[in-house]
Scaffold this active site. Structure first.
Site: not given
Ligand code: SAM
Length: 201
Positions: A52
């Site tokens: 992010s």
């Molecule tokens: N906070 C993270 C960082 O700083 O790196 C950002 C991660 S990215 C914007 C969003 C993440 O949510 C992705 O890695 C994606 O695979 C995960 N994601 C999407 N749906 C999900 C779910 N139902 N359960 C867990 N993770 C999920």
């Protein structure tokens, strides 16, 4: 990054600014992107996912209103960056990621931060560790993820981007005896939350 991207844009909580200063973002981006680690942007981390934007990480942390010692759930571990920042602000951080390879890599990075990393559908929360004082969701949900709301303590806060796959509002939802209270919202753009309480894959 802290002064120009965060403080000047209105992040005022000194604990959050200190936490953002304490966690080196370059540890959480792929080696070939280290030179861009402090860009004012989300960056690719593989598997079609992103780390992010620093401002969104700080904004989510500020909206969670943490004072230290709380149990927190971070949904969408990704690179682990948000969870590492949360570990500086709360007592016990659980982070859940649906993509196994990302969870494994983040688990290694997060070991020194004491974060517990889980693999699975974060829209189901972590009932075995609930209730949480705060839940941060770093992926876009089509509607309020009810299960995550139910796993909040009374007066606990859920921060989650809600909207379409393309654009959302970051919502701050407080658990109250009368039901969910929405405090405020800001426009944002996150990758989709995929799962039972989210979008289809
Ligand atoms: N906070 C993270 C960082 O700083 O790196 C950002 C991660 S990215 C914007 C969003 C993440 O949510 C992705 O890695 C994606 O695979 C995960 N994601 C999407 N749906 C999900 C779910 N139902 N359960 C867990 N993770 C999920």
């Amino acid at each position: 990054m802290v002064e120009e991207q965060l403080r000047l844009r209105g992040i005022a909580n000194e604990r959050v600014l200190a936490a953002m200063r304490a966690v080196p973002r370059e540890l959480f981006v792929p080696p070939e992107l280290r030179g861009r680690a402090y860009d004012d942007a989300a960056l690719p981390i593989g598997e079609g996912q992103t780390i992010s934007q620093p401002y969104m990480v700080a904004r989510i942390c500020e909206e969670l209103d943490l004072h230290g010692g709380e149990r927190v759930l971070d949904v969408g571990t990704g690179s682990g960056y948000q969870a590492a920042v949360l570990s500086q602000l709360a007592g016990d951080v659980h982070s859940i990621e649906r993509i196994e390879s990302l969870a494994a890599e983040a688990g290694e990075r997060l070991a020194p931060f004491g974060v517990h990393v889980h693999v699975g559908d974060g829209t189901r929360g972590l009932p075995e560790h609930a209730p949480f004082a705060a839940v941060a969701v770093a992926a876009a949900a089509p509607h309020l993820p009810e299960t995550l709301y139910e796993q909040l303590e009374l007066r606990g806060r859920l921060v989650v981007p809600i909207g379409s796959r393309r654009e959302q509002l970051l919502q701050v939802i407080v658990r109250s005896p009368e039901g969910p209270a929405v405090l405020r919202t800001v426009p944002c753009r996150f990758v989709p939350l995929v799962g039972e309480g989210g979008f289809r894959a």
